[in-house]
Design an enzyme around this catalytic site. Structure first.
Site, mmCIF file in Angstrom:
data_model
loop_
_atom_site.group_PDB
_atom_site.id
_atom_site.type_symbol
_atom_site.label_atom_id
_atom_site.label_comp_id
_atom_site.label_asym_id
_atom_site.label_seq_id
_atom_site.Cartn_x
_atom_site.Cartn_y
_atom_site.Cartn_z
ATOM 1 N N HIS A 234 0.788 -11.701 -6.963
ATOM 2 C CA HIS A 234 -0.140 -12.409 -6.073
ATOM 3 C C HIS A 234 -1.272 -12.965 -6.933
ATOM 4 O O HIS A 234 -2.155 -12.220 -7.371
ATOM 5 C CB HIS A 234 -0.637 -11.399 -5.026
ATOM 6 C CG HIS A 234 -1.643 -11.958 -4.074
ATOM 7 N ND1 HIS A 234 -2.395 -11.153 -3.231
ATOM 8 C CD2 HIS A 234 -2.028 -13.233 -3.802
ATOM 9 C CE1 HIS A 234 -3.197 -11.915 -2.496
ATOM 10 N NE2 HIS A 234 -2.996 -13.177 -2.831
ATOM 11 N N HIS B 1 3.601 -4.851 -5.952
ATOM 12 C CA HIS B 1 2.646 -5.939 -5.717
ATOM 13 C C HIS B 1 1.555 -5.899 -6.793
ATOM 14 O O HIS B 1 0.857 -4.889 -6.961
ATOM 15 C CB HIS B 1 2.034 -5.772 -4.324
ATOM 16 C CG HIS B 1 1.169 -6.903 -3.887
ATOM 17 N ND1 HIS B 1 1.660 -8.053 -3.316
ATOM 18 C CD2 HIS B 1 -0.175 -7.053 -3.911
ATOM 19 C CE1 HIS B 1 0.668 -8.870 -3.009
ATOM 20 N NE2 HIS B 1 -0.471 -8.284 -3.369
ATOM 21 N N SER C 19 0.545 -2.086 -3.552
ATOM 22 C CA SER C 19 -0.335 -2.843 -4.446
ATOM 23 C C SER C 19 -0.921 -1.909 -5.493
ATOM 24 O O SER C 19 -1.620 -0.941 -5.151
ATOM 25 C CB SER C 19 -1.469 -3.488 -3.651
ATOM 26 O OG SER C 19 -2.494 -3.850 -4.557
ATOM 27 N N ASP D 217 -0.933 -8.756 3.822
ATOM 28 C CA ASP D 217 -1.640 -8.100 2.718
ATOM 29 C C ASP D 217 -3.098 -7.856 3.082
ATOM 30 O O ASP D 217 -3.856 -8.820 3.281
ATOM 31 C CB ASP D 217 -1.541 -9.026 1.487
ATOM 32 C CG ASP D 217 -2.129 -8.411 0.232
ATOM 33 O OD1 ASP D 217 -2.539 -7.243 0.265
ATOM 34 O OD2 ASP D 217 -2.161 -9.117 -0.800
HETATM 35 O O1 LIG Z 1 -4.628 -9.032 -2.534
HETATM 36 C C1 LIG Z 1 -5.243 -8.034 -2.208
HETATM 37 C C2 LIG Z 1 -6.733 -8.038 -2.145
HETATM 38 O O2 LIG Z 1 -7.189 -9.287 -2.505
HETATM 39 C C3 LIG Z 1 -4.478 -6.859 -1.786
HETATM 40 O O3 LIG Z 1 -3.166 -6.843 -2.322
HETATM 41 C C4 LIG Z 1 -5.130 -5.506 -1.816
HETATM 42 O O4 LIG Z 1 -4.881 -4.827 -3.007
HETATM 43 C C5 LIG Z 1 -4.615 -4.678 -0.700
HETATM 44 O O5 LIG Z 1 -5.264 -3.463 -0.711
HETATM 45 P P1 LIG Z 1 -5.362 -2.556 0.597
HETATM 46 O O6 LIG Z 1 -6.118 -3.346 1.623
HETATM 47 O O7 LIG Z 1 -3.943 -2.266 1.025
HETATM 48 O O8 LIG Z 1 -6.075 -1.343 0.111
HETATM 49 FE FE LIG Z 2 -2.475 -8.901 -2.864
#
Ligand SMILES: O=C(CO)[C@@H](O)[C@H](O)COP(=O)(O)O
Ligand SMILES: [Fe+2]
Length: 220
Positions: free
Chosen positions: A67, A34, A9, A176
């Site tokens: 997303h 992502h 992400s 996620d």
């Molecule tokens: O969609 C989301 C948050 O809303 C995610 O995609 C976060 O970006 C994941 O981040 P980490 O928990 O892996 O740091």
């Molecule tokens: Fe996400």
């Protein structure tokens, strides 16, 4: 044997060097990129829009896994398709007509995903699951990177895996939020096959070593 995928992400990337950061995870072995899109309405944070997704596209050949945490969502979906999104995932709470939204995503030539928040019940999938390419289970409340994995979502992942198997279709099950090298094996054992990781990758100095550590944990 399950083909596991890692989807870093970019929420935890250095936004001032986004192209470079996308290339870096691509070269480090990412399967998807992502992209978390937040509107300060559906979720309490504000990130990027289709212009930035389009700017990222030339920096990678990997599928853009978009997303959308935006409500209402339908009107912006064509812009993300035009920007080069390969997978577009929406939350059922962000559309009045989920089936129509899924049809819209497919009509634009993209794969369609539905994302369930930790507390969202599974029954929203009852009639649409077999039309989906991906189910995204949120294992944190959406809005921010770096939160802790919510353990009860493992039960949800198990239940969705059973439903996917019952369709007989190749629907991906992505998880996620709070996914790390030290819990990814348990998430895989529950039935996930695509793992989003933001802070667990971008907050480390060597992305290739971290992605390799994820794959080692998944192989073990
Ligand atoms: O969609 C989301 C948050 O809303 C995610 O995609 C976060 O970006 C994941 O981040 P980490 O928990 O892996 O740091
Ligand atoms: Fe996400």
């Amino acid at each position: 044997m399950t083909q596991f995928k890692i989807s870093p992400s970019i929420l935890s990337a250095d936004f001032a060097r986004l192209g470079e950061e996308v290339r870096a995870v691509d070269e480090a072995g990412a399967d998807y990129i992502h992209i978390d899109v937040m509107d300060n309405h559906f979720v309490p944070n504000l990130t990027i829009g289709p212009l930035v997704a389009a700017a990222i596209k030339p920096h990678t050949q990997k599928p853009l896994d978009v997303h959308l945490m935006i409500s209402p969502v339908d009107s912006i979906i064509p812009d993300f398709a035009k920007a080069g999104a390969d997978i577009i995932t929406v939350h059922p709470e962000a559309t009045l007509h989920l089936d129509r939204t899924i049809q819209l995503i497919h009509s634009l030539g993209c794969k369609a995903g539905v994302s369930l928040n930790p507390a969202t019940p599974l029954n929203v999938l009852d009639y649409v699951l077999e039309n989906l390419d991906l189910v995204l289970v949120m294992s944190v409340n959406p809005g921010f990177g770096g939160q802790s994995f919510i353990e009860y979502t493992l039960r949800k992942i198990e239940a969705i895996r059973k439903r996917i198997e019952a369709t007989g279709k190749a629907i991906e099950l992505e998880v996620d939020g709070g996914v790390k090298v030290d819990n990814v094996r348990r998430v895989a054992d529950a039935g996930a096959d695509v793992f989003v990781a933001g802070s667990a990758i971008y907050n480390t100095p060597d992305y290739a070593a971290t992605i390799a550590a994820f794959r080692k944990a998944l192989a073990g």
